[in-house]
Design a protein around this motif. Structure first.
Motif, PDB file in Angstrom:
ATOM      1  N   LEU A 579      21.647  -7.798 -17.289  1.00 27.20           N
ATOM      2  CA  LEU A 579      22.747  -8.557 -17.891  1.00 27.20           C
ATOM      3  C   LEU A 579      22.255  -9.805 -18.599  1.00 27.20           C
ATOM      4  CD1 LEU A 579      25.879  -8.889 -18.108  1.00 27.20           C
ATOM      5  CD2 LEU A 579      25.752 -10.202 -15.977  1.00 27.20           C
ATOM      6  N   SER A 580      21.278 -10.487 -18.018  1.00 32.54           N
ATOM      7  CA  SER A 580      20.825 -11.768 -18.560  1.00 32.54           C
ATOM      8  C   SER A 580      20.114 -11.631 -19.898  1.00 32.54           C
ATOM      9  CB  SER A 580      19.890 -12.466 -17.557  1.00 32.54           C
ATOM     10  OG  SER A 580      18.724 -11.681 -17.348  1.00 32.54           O
ATOM     11  N   LYS A 581      19.632 -10.454 -20.226  1.00 29.08           N
ATOM     12  CA  LYS A 581      18.852 -10.298 -21.461  1.00 29.08           C
ATOM     13  C   LYS A 581      19.359  -9.161 -22.337  1.00 29.08           C
ATOM     14  CE  LYS A 581      15.333  -7.423 -19.200  1.00 29.08           C
ATOM     15  NZ  LYS A 581      13.896  -7.281 -18.902  1.00 29.08           N
ATOM     16  N   CYS A 582      20.592  -8.716 -22.105  1.00 28.76           N
ATOM     17  CA  CYS A 582      21.134  -7.609 -22.883  1.00 28.76           C
ATOM     18  C   CYS A 582      21.549  -8.108 -24.264  1.00 28.76           C
ATOM     19  CB  CYS A 582      22.326  -6.983 -22.166  1.00 28.76           C
ATOM     20  SG  CYS A 582      23.023  -5.579 -23.085  1.00 28.76           S
ATOM     21  N   GLU A 583      20.751  -7.780 -25.249  1.00 29.09           N
ATOM     22  CA  GLU A 583      21.036  -8.220 -26.617  1.00 29.09           C
ATOM     23  C   GLU A 583      22.223  -7.471 -27.209  1.00 29.09           C
ATOM     24  OE1 GLU A 583      17.355  -8.506 -29.022  1.00 29.09           O
ATOM     25  OE2 GLU A 583      16.312  -8.210 -27.109  1.00 29.09           O
ATOM     26  N   LEU A 584      22.420  -6.238 -26.802  1.00 30.18           N
ATOM     27  CA  LEU A 584      23.547  -5.460 -27.311  1.00 30.18           C
ATOM     28  C   LEU A 584      24.863  -6.128 -26.934  1.00 30.18           C
ATOM     29  CD1 LEU A 584      24.558  -2.859 -28.686  1.00 30.18           C
ATOM     30  CD2 LEU A 584      24.501  -1.758 -26.432  1.00 30.18           C
ATOM     31  N   ARG A 585      24.977  -6.569 -25.701  1.00 24.31           N
ATOM     32  CA  ARG A 585      26.217  -7.230 -25.247  1.00 24.31           C
ATOM     33  C   ARG A 585      26.407  -8.570 -25.944  1.00 24.31           C
ATOM     34  NH1 ARG A 585      28.003 -10.550 -20.566  1.00 24.31           N
ATOM     35  NH2 ARG A 585      30.066  -9.804 -19.941  1.00 24.31           N
ATOM     36  N   SER A 586      25.330  -9.337 -26.080  1.00 32.68           N
ATOM     37  CA  SER A 586      25.425 -10.641 -26.729  1.00 32.68           C
ATOM     38  C   SER A 586      25.889 -10.501 -28.173  1.00 32.68           C
ATOM     39  CB  SER A 586      24.072 -11.359 -26.672  1.00 32.68           C
ATOM     40  OG  SER A 586      23.678 -11.589 -25.344  1.00 32.68           O
ATOM     41  N   LEU A 587      25.318  -9.535 -28.880  1.00 33.67           N
ATOM     42  CA  LEU A 587      25.701  -9.333 -30.281  1.00 33.67           C
ATOM     43  C   LEU A 587      27.131  -8.803 -30.391  1.00 33.67           C
ATOM     44  CD1 LEU A 587      22.407  -7.805 -31.719  1.00 33.67           C
ATOM     45  CD2 LEU A 587      23.375 -10.045 -32.241  1.00 33.67           C
ATOM     46  N   ALA A 588      27.506  -7.909 -29.488  1.00 29.74           N
ATOM     47  CA  ALA A 588      28.868  -7.370 -29.518  1.00 29.74           C
ATOM     48  C   ALA A 588      29.892  -8.478 -29.288  1.00 29.74           C
ATOM     49  CB  ALA A 588      29.022  -6.278 -28.465  1.00 29.74           C
ATOM     50  N   THR A 589      29.551  -9.421 -28.420  1.00 35.35           N
ATOM     51  CA  THR A 589      30.433 -10.561 -28.183  1.00 35.35           C
ATOM     52  C   THR A 589      30.474 -11.475 -29.400  1.00 35.35           C
ATOM     53  OG1 THR A 589      30.016 -10.497 -25.795  1.00 35.35           O
ATOM     54  CG2 THR A 589      30.833 -12.567 -26.708  1.00 35.35           C
ATOM     55  N   ALA A 590      29.307 -11.750 -29.979  1.00 35.47           N
ATOM     56  CA  ALA A 590      29.226 -12.658 -31.127  1.00 35.47           C
ATOM     57  C   ALA A 590      29.981 -12.123 -32.335  1.00 35.47           C
ATOM     58  CB  ALA A 590      27.760 -12.909 -31.494  1.00 35.47           C
ATOM     59  N   TYR A 591      30.024 -10.793 -32.478  1.00 37.68           N
ATOM     60  CA  TYR A 591      30.678 -10.197 -33.647  1.00 37.68           C
ATOM     61  C   TYR A 591      32.052  -9.606 -33.309  1.00 37.68           C
ATOM     62  CZ  TYR A 591      26.488 -11.072 -36.313  1.00 37.68           C
ATOM     63  OH  TYR A 591      25.441 -11.705 -36.951  1.00 37.68           O
ATOM     64  N   ASN A 592      32.596 -10.039 -32.155  1.00 34.21           N
ATOM     65  CA  ASN A 592      33.980  -9.702 -31.778  1.00 34.21           C
ATOM     66  C   ASN A 592      34.260  -8.204 -31.789  1.00 34.21           C
ATOM     67  OD1 ASN A 592      34.831 -12.477 -31.525  1.00 34.21           O
ATOM     68  ND2 ASN A 592      34.806 -12.577 -33.763  1.00 34.21           N
ATOM     69  N   VAL A 593      33.353  -7.453 -31.220  1.00 36.25           N
ATOM     70  CA  VAL A 593      33.559  -6.010 -31.124  1.00 36.25           C
ATOM     71  C   VAL A 593      34.703  -5.723 -30.156  1.00 36.25           C
ATOM     72  CG1 VAL A 593      32.548  -3.836 -30.334  1.00 36.25           C
ATOM     73  CG2 VAL A 593      31.194  -5.416 -31.722  1.00 36.25           C
ATOM     74  N   ASP A 594      35.606  -4.856 -30.556  1.00 32.75           N
ATOM     75  CA  ASP A 594      36.745  -4.485 -29.730  1.00 32.75           C
ATOM     76  C   ASP A 594      36.498  -3.099 -29.139  1.00 32.75           C
ATOM     77  OD1 ASP A 594      39.134  -4.049 -28.503  1.00 32.75           O
ATOM     78  OD2 ASP A 594      40.366  -4.141 -30.319  1.00 32.75           O
TER      79      ASP A 594
END
Length: 822
Positions: A579-594
């Motif tokens: 969880l602490s280093k998941c780039e996929l989740r961080s980017l999905a959050t940053a780009y408001n993925v629904d």
């Protein structure tokens, strides 16, 4: 400068050497272009940028910078493209970012984390992790309604994990250990905060404010702290000595306490400002009793739950009849009924206007009350109370259940002509409570506080009222909620108050993307549990019904250590440890993925591969970025894919490591999705909870750089920075995976001295003094060369240097070696 070309990126001039990619050019200027692959041969399409005058988007990782080029990395068209690309990748990503139990917990406690620490025997560390979000673990573990357990997926195998009772085990056995209290405190800030109300919300806010270095004074209207915990919750659920210990743990952090102080009567908000308080936190709770609003409510013998329970807790005499009717179906009604049983009433009946299924009380509390002799009179509502011949007559109307209301329960409608009369000695109303805002009528600026539906009105993100510097939370704002809700509200308010005092901007609560295998238990595929062996849950020890109903001693006895370890071992560890280093989740959050618009996988497609000694492979999380393969310099990663869709994502995927693997771990450190994780990593943490500490590997003399990922005092994992020498991200197997000894249950953390056949714990001073005395005697009798020193393979280079200096200069011998060679 003549050998460099000039371009602009986001309207900034950047100069780079010819042949430099746009990705590297941006990086050299401190401009981050997101990427999940960073490899031209297999672009992830996330790093697409817009180039002026060029049709379509270009891949920053493969497009070279050109003179005069104008690049935009965050234009609307770029952001839309990245969002769409991320949605495509997430549509092939199956897993759980955060465990469902933690997501359901009102306080957001890292449940999976502390249960994992229990399995390692690290009880003090588990308690510290709990107290990061909940400063009252002794209390909460006894009174929490356990919403977390309702989402525990172990029920799909056999029985839920008793999460709350594991918390109680940790709190009971580790509260008094020195390791638990050795927390990090901030230096004094010079700011002072007045906390009005010493209940769970007030205690929580006071704890986290004091931990940040602010001076805190609690003003409590009652004679002692605790609020509802002390004066309403019965002793058999929350013993007085447990609560006393909990409160002591909070106020010993330097918190001042003033009891018998009621807002609007003994002090004012204006007076607090004049006394030098920089902020005020109002947590006055919900102490106002809701009325039945029926004829006869004011007759002698008709009581209300809060008054009744408070008199019992404070030891006041109550003339209670042999027959008692309790009106209501919530937890307070259950507390009243079971208290009446313990006080000697022969017949106690709960009257509730709906069915048992719709009672708001916890079902196991209802079962326990019935086992203790409490009767249920359901689908009936009180209509009138009269007194005849010294006895109360309670008239009830039967109800029919109609349409569903906003709570999801059917609305009761009284049935005319269905009257039933029961004769009782007492009627006790337990139909809820509301905040007592009588202080608003005082001649003080408190009168200016905004009110909405008889609760204090606050800003959702900051808990600040309409008065600057005055904050509020807990039941005074939300109306009556659970204790854990109040604790969570107090902590969040402490964060807001801290930001206010430091004149910092409190970041908005961003909606984080959370991939899940199922939003509820019905959505979760049973294929996830094919390899899980069924194990019966431990039966919670309780005092026998015929004994416990006669006194107020705590009736739930708690787990033994063996029972707790077995129960913790049943945890499925649903949340992702990457969880602490998941780039996929961080980017999905940053780009408001629904995620709600995505066709995400509904069941696991691949079997999790656990064959590697140090790495677990879960192809269900893989998005085929191929970063692991591209980072492997030995050709050990084998990725086989087929059945590609129109977006270039595989329908069939295989990830294997062949015999060339040296277990260097670069593949797992480069994985951006948690498809590859280190087996020794068991603690899921959010990125902002992680601290990265650069140091040097101590296994040999090469001096390789490693980065310790630390949460609190816990080592989460070890990585290496590919941008720094001498190893540039490369390590041997020991350097990457050889630090599990730090968390080993048999690791010595305190000195031991032999006394007879046993080793006993002692202090470092006593241990070193004993060694010095023994060495001095041996040296005096036999000479220096009789002595030898051997340093551990776990020592740092600096420690090894000091060790050899000590042996040669202080002891006087060259008999010194390093046991790594062994």
């Amino acid at each position: 400068m003549s050998d460099k070309i000039k371009l602009t990126i986001n309207r900034r001039v950047v100069r780079v050497k010819p042949g430099t990619t746009i990705l590297d050019a941006a990086s050299s200027a401190g401009i981050i272009i997101p990427t999940l692959c960073n490899h031209a041969e297999h672009p992830c399409d996330i790093c697409a940028v817009e180039i002026e005058g060029k049709k379509g988007l270009s891949q920053a990782c493969s497009t070279e910078a050109e003179p005069g080029m104008a690049v935009m990395t965050e234009s609307d068209i770029v952001r839309t493209h990245r969002k769409h690309t991320l949605e495509l990748k997430l549509s092939h990503h199956y897993g759980d970012c955060v465990s469902p139990c933690s997501l359901t917990c009102p306080a957001g406690i890292n449940i999976q984390g502390y249960i994992g620490l229990i399995t390692q025997g690290k009880y003090a560390e588990a308690l510290r992790l709990i107290k990061e979000k909940n400063p009252l673990p002794l209390t909460i573990s006894r009174v929490c309604p356990q919403p977390c357990e309702a989402m525990c997926r172990r029920i799909l195998v056999e029985e839920r994990i008793p999460i709350n009772h594991l918390k109680r085990f940790v709190a009971d056995c580790a509260t008094d250990t020195p390791e638990t209290h050795s927390l990090h405190y901030f230096s004094p800030t010079g700011h002072n905060v007045a906390v009005i109300g010493g209940g769970p919300a007030g205690l929580s806010a006071a704890y986290y404010l004091a931990k940040r270095g602010h001076g805190v004074t609690i003003f409590e209207a009652m004679p002692e702290l605790g609020g509802m915990l002390r004066y309403v919750i019965p002793e058999y659920r929350l013993p007085q000595k447990v609560l006393e210990q909990e409160i002591k743990n909070v106020i010993t952090m330097g918190i001042k306490v003033k009891t018998g102080q009621r807002l609007g009567k003994d002090f004012t908000l204006e007076g607090l400002t004049n006394e030098g308080f920089d902020a005020v936190f109002v947590a006055t709770g919900a102490w106002k009793t809701r009325q039945l609003n029926i004829e006869g409510e004011d007759l002698q013998g008709v009581l209300h739950a809060l008054d009744f329970l408070r008199k019992v807790r404070t030891g006041k005499s109550i003339g209670l009849g042999k027959k008692v009717a309790v009106i209501g179906g919530g937890n307070s009604a259950l507390d009243v009924a079971r208290t009446c049983v313990r006080l000697g009433s022969e017949e106690v009946t709960i009257v509730y206007r709906r069915s048992r299924l719709e009672m708001p009380a916890r079902e196991h509390e209802v079962r326990e009350a019935v086992a203790e002799g409490v009767k249920l009179f359901l689908v009936a509502a009180p209509s009138k109370i009269t007194r005849e011949n010294g006895r109360l007559k309670l008239e009830l109307l039967r109800t029919s259940l109609g349409e569903y209301d906003r709570t999801g329960r059917r609305r009761p409608h009284p049935l005319p002509g269905s009257e039933v009369v029961i004769e009782v000695g007492n009627v006790i109303a337990a139909i809820g409570q509301a905040p007592d805002l009588s202080f608003i009528s005082s001649k003080d600026k408190a009168a200016e506080l905004a009110v909405y539906r008889n609760t204090l009105f606050t800003a959702p993100n900051t808990s600040e009222t309409n008065l600057k510097g005055v904050f509020a939370a807990g039941d005074a704002v939300t109306g009556p909620r659970t204790v854990i809700d109040a604790v969570a509200a107090g902590r969040k308010s402490a964060d807001a108050i801290h930001a206010f005092l430091e004149e910092a901007i409190l970041p908005p609560r961003q909606r984080e993307v959370n991939v899940t295998k199922g939003h509820n238990l019905y959505d979760v595929s049973l294929k996830n549990f094919d390899d899980i062996q069924s194990r019966s849950a431990e039966e919670l020890p309780e005092r026998p019904v015929n004994i416990r109903r006669k006194d107020f001693s705590e009736y739930i006895l708690g787990f033994s250590e063996d029972m707790a370890l077995r129960e913790a071992g049943r945890c499925l560890r649903c949340g992702c440890v990457a969880l602490s280093k998941c780039e996929l989740r961080s980017l999905a959050t940053a780009y408001n993925v629904d995620l709600s618009v995505l066709g995400t996988p509904i069941r696991p497609q691949y079997t999790i591969n656990d064959n590697h000694p140090f790495i677990t492979i879960d192809p269900n999380k893989c998005i085929f970025c191929q970063r692991c393969k591209n980072n492997c310099q030995y050709g050990a990663m084998e990725l086989d894919a087929s059945d590609f869709d129109k977006d270039g994502l595989p329908g069939n995927l295989s990830i294997q490591m062949n015999e060339k693997c040296t277990s260097c771990g670069r593949c797992v450190d480069s994985c951006p999705t948690g498809a590859l994780v280190k087996k020794y990593v068991t603690l899921p943490v959010y990125p902002d909870e992680l601290k990265k500490i650069r140091t040097v590997c101590d296994y040999c003399g090469c001096g390789c750089n490693i980065t310790l990922h630390v949460a609190g005092r816990l080592l989460v994992e070890v990585a290496s920075d590919p941008d720094h020498g001498p190893n540039f991200g490369n390590t041997c197997v020991k350097g990457r995976f050889g630090y599990d000894f730090v968390s080993h249950s048999e690791r010595l953390t305190v000195p031991l001295i032999r006394q007879g056949e046993y080793f006993i714990k002692t202090t470092w001073d006593d241990a070193l003094s004993l060694v010095a005395q023994k060495f001095s005697k041996l040296k005096a009798k036999y000479g220096s060369d009789t002595l030898a020193g051997l340093s551990s393979a776990k020592c740092t280079n600096e420690e090894n240097y000091l060790m050899q200096k000590f042996m040669r200069t202080a002891v006087g011998t060259n008999n010194i070696d390093h046991c790594a060679r062994l």
